[in-house]
Design an enzyme around this catalytic site. Sequence first.
Site, PDB file in Angstrom:
ATOM      1  N   GLY A  74       5.836  60.068 -94.414  1.00 43.35           N
ATOM      2  CA  GLY A  74       7.182  60.502 -94.766  1.00 43.35           C
ATOM      3  C   GLY A  74       8.197  60.382 -93.654  1.00 43.35           C
ATOM      4  O   GLY A  74       8.968  61.320 -93.422  1.00 43.35           O
ATOM      5  N   VAL A  75       8.228  59.243 -92.987  1.00 38.58           N
ATOM      6  CA  VAL A  75       9.249  59.006 -91.956  1.00 38.58           C
ATOM      7  C   VAL A  75       9.853  57.629 -92.157  1.00 38.58           C
ATOM      8  O   VAL A  75       9.236  56.733 -92.726  1.00 38.58           O
ATOM      9  CB  VAL A  75       8.675  59.093 -90.525  1.00 38.58           C
ATOM     10  CG1 VAL A  75       8.189  60.492 -90.216  1.00 38.58           C
ATOM     11  CG2 VAL A  75       7.576  58.065 -90.304  1.00 38.58           C
ATOM     12  N   ASP A  79       2.138  41.690-101.556  1.00 37.23           N
ATOM     13  CA  ASP A  79       2.128  40.400-102.242  1.00 37.23           C
ATOM     14  C   ASP A  79       0.705  39.914-102.496  1.00 37.23           C
ATOM     15  O   ASP A  79       0.390  38.746-102.302  1.00 37.23           O
ATOM     16  CB  ASP A  79       2.912  39.350-101.459  1.00 37.23           C
ATOM     17  CG  ASP A  79       3.204  38.109-102.300  1.00 37.23           C
ATOM     18  OD1 ASP A  79       3.150  38.209-103.536  1.00 37.23           O
ATOM     19  OD2 ASP A  79       3.451  37.035-101.719  1.00 37.23           O
ATOM     20  N   HIS A 110       2.973  36.918-106.097  1.00 36.73           N
ATOM     21  CA  HIS A 110       4.043  36.049-106.583  1.00 36.73           C
ATOM     22  C   HIS A 110       3.504  34.843-107.343  1.00 36.73           C
ATOM     23  O   HIS A 110       4.244  34.193-108.083  1.00 36.73           O
ATOM     24  CB  HIS A 110       4.967  35.613-105.439  1.00 36.73           C
ATOM     25  CG  HIS A 110       4.409  34.555-104.541  1.00 36.73           C
ATOM     26  ND1 HIS A 110       3.879  34.826-103.304  1.00 36.73           N
ATOM     27  CD2 HIS A 110       4.313  33.221-104.685  1.00 36.73           C
ATOM     28  CE1 HIS A 110       3.483  33.713-102.731  1.00 36.73           C
ATOM     29  NE2 HIS A 110       3.737  32.717-103.552  1.00 36.73           N
ATOM     30  N   GLY A 161       2.108  25.963-103.729  1.00 34.98           N
ATOM     31  CA  GLY A 161       0.822  25.714-104.364  1.00 34.98           C
ATOM     32  C   GLY A 161      -0.333  26.168-103.485  1.00 34.98           C
ATOM     33  O   GLY A 161      -1.425  26.442-103.972  1.00 34.98           O
ATOM     34  N   ASN A 162      -0.116  26.250-102.156  1.00 31.51           N
ATOM     35  CA  ASN A 162      -1.118  26.815-101.251  1.00 31.51           C
ATOM     36  C   ASN A 162      -1.182  28.332-101.354  1.00 31.51           C
ATOM     37  O   ASN A 162      -2.153  28.953-100.891  1.00 31.51           O
ATOM     38  CB  ASN A 162      -0.817  26.449 -99.793  1.00 31.51           C
ATOM     39  CG  ASN A 162      -1.369  25.099 -99.382  1.00 31.51           C
ATOM     40  OD1 ASN A 162      -0.629  24.162 -99.155  1.00 31.51           O
ATOM     41  ND2 ASN A 162      -2.689  25.011 -99.295  1.00 31.51           N
ATOM     42  N   SER A 163      -0.147  28.940-101.915  1.00 32.44           N
ATOM     43  CA  SER A 163      -0.093  30.399-101.984  1.00 32.44           C
ATOM     44  C   SER A 163      -1.345  30.961-102.641  1.00 32.44           C
ATOM     45  O   SER A 163      -1.734  30.525-103.722  1.00 32.44           O
ATOM     46  CB  SER A 163       1.139  30.850-102.772  1.00 32.44           C
ATOM     47  OG  SER A 163       2.318  30.542-102.083  1.00 32.44           O
TER      48      SER A 163
END
Length: 513
Positions: A294-295, A167, A137, A239-241
């Site tokens: 596939g569940v 992310d 992001h 901003g820490n992201s």
Amino acid sequence: MNSRRLTASLALLVPALSLPSLAGAQPSAAPAPAPTLRAPSALPKAAPSPAPPRAAAPSAAAASSAAAAAGAADLRRLGEAFADVADKVGPTVVQIEVAVGEDVSSPLRWFRDGGQRRGLGSGVIFSPDGGILTNNHVIDGARAITVRLRDGRMFAGRVAGRDPATDLAVLRVDAKDLPTATFADSDAARVGAWVVAIGSPFGLGHTVTTGVLSAKGRGGVGVNDVEDYLQTDASINPGNSGGPLVDLDGRVLGINTMIVSRGQGIGLAVPANMARRVAEQLLRHGRVERAWIGVGLQDLTPQLAAVMPNAPRAGALVNAVNPSGPAARSNLQPGDVITSVAARPTRDAQDVIRELFNRNVGETLSLEVVRGGQRYQTRVTLAARNEPPPPALPVQRAPAPHPGLGLTLRDAPAERGDRDRGDRGDRGEGRSLARGERGERGDRGEGRSLARVAFVANDSPAERAGLRPGDVILEADGRRAPTAAEVEEAARDGELLVRVQRRGAAFYAALKR
């Protein structure tokens, strides 16, 4: 931190008493009646041993002072540990500036920089040849990416790959021999241990905050497809992201990702084990190959277990099975409860997802399943999940070929608001170009014209630089107050540096074909 009390134990010394020995009468040669024993008139007294001097008990004030000194020493050692972490990890943390278009919203802190909004985030150097790990992001919608190192160097960032499901994203910069972060085993991290977060909250580069590891295995936030977060109360802000969450050994435990806005001291980070795995695949392949059986899964709640016959106490409830997936071939059915994966007990659906994510495509795992109260074992071979690649960001797309860098100009009379605010400092008291005042190229009179932007082509160098219709060109390659023809002449070599005025503010922009 609790201060330690010093307690003094006093030993009571008891002197030993020595008793005299009693002597009997001497026997005579002739038999005689048994002598009468008389008690001595007085027993000799043993001389008392001198008692050793007793240590004086410390006063309450002295004990309190010692405790305070010990507590202060502990705090100094802890502070030095935090400072050592900052010194060790700081050079591996970068500040990321992202220019985006006007139509993109983001949780980052945005500020205006000329024609584009710019967002600030953080990242951590993953490989010495310029691989940088951050959040997806942070770069979402990016038209341009600038990476700033702690030593002040700046580089243009390229997207090596991104994984919206976790992310996470990896950038590349043209640099060698960069300091790299060391990643810890996040599964072995202990809840309650001290942690340090480093990043650029609100653009304040290389800010250090501290806290503890509050929890592990947080999921169900509903933001990303794959959620298995570390929780911390270390202060994390926009901003820490993308910045690291590290332990006191300076090892990365996680990548700071988000905060819970409704609370205080609730920050979430992608665990280091997951982040490292994603980063390695993005650097190697440009994408993440994720295992899949596939569940569809959900938690087995007490309410569901109460109405299911002989249901286990915990597990992951299968609510859907893809008919062409590995689970269908392993005879899994809706209503089954997965209670263990690879001999590891599962408490909920998140445990199954976490276990599958940490496995490679092609591996075969054993599952313990409860169906109708009966337990049975099955094996499932993991397949690659067929996920479409994320759409290319503007910064990843090659600019469309446009004559003149995608910029159409026209000469127009200067308006009253057209003012060069850069000539006389920060007060913005530049000369009004509408009044025909003399510039470096002479007096053009009252009717002087300025080059204005009439049209900007989509996905062109001009659009990437943030130019918009209505902008006024104050300078072009150092030539002040150029006409449209002069700007076009300066742009013939495919490069152009312009100083632009918009709504009373000036900024520089670089265009390159």
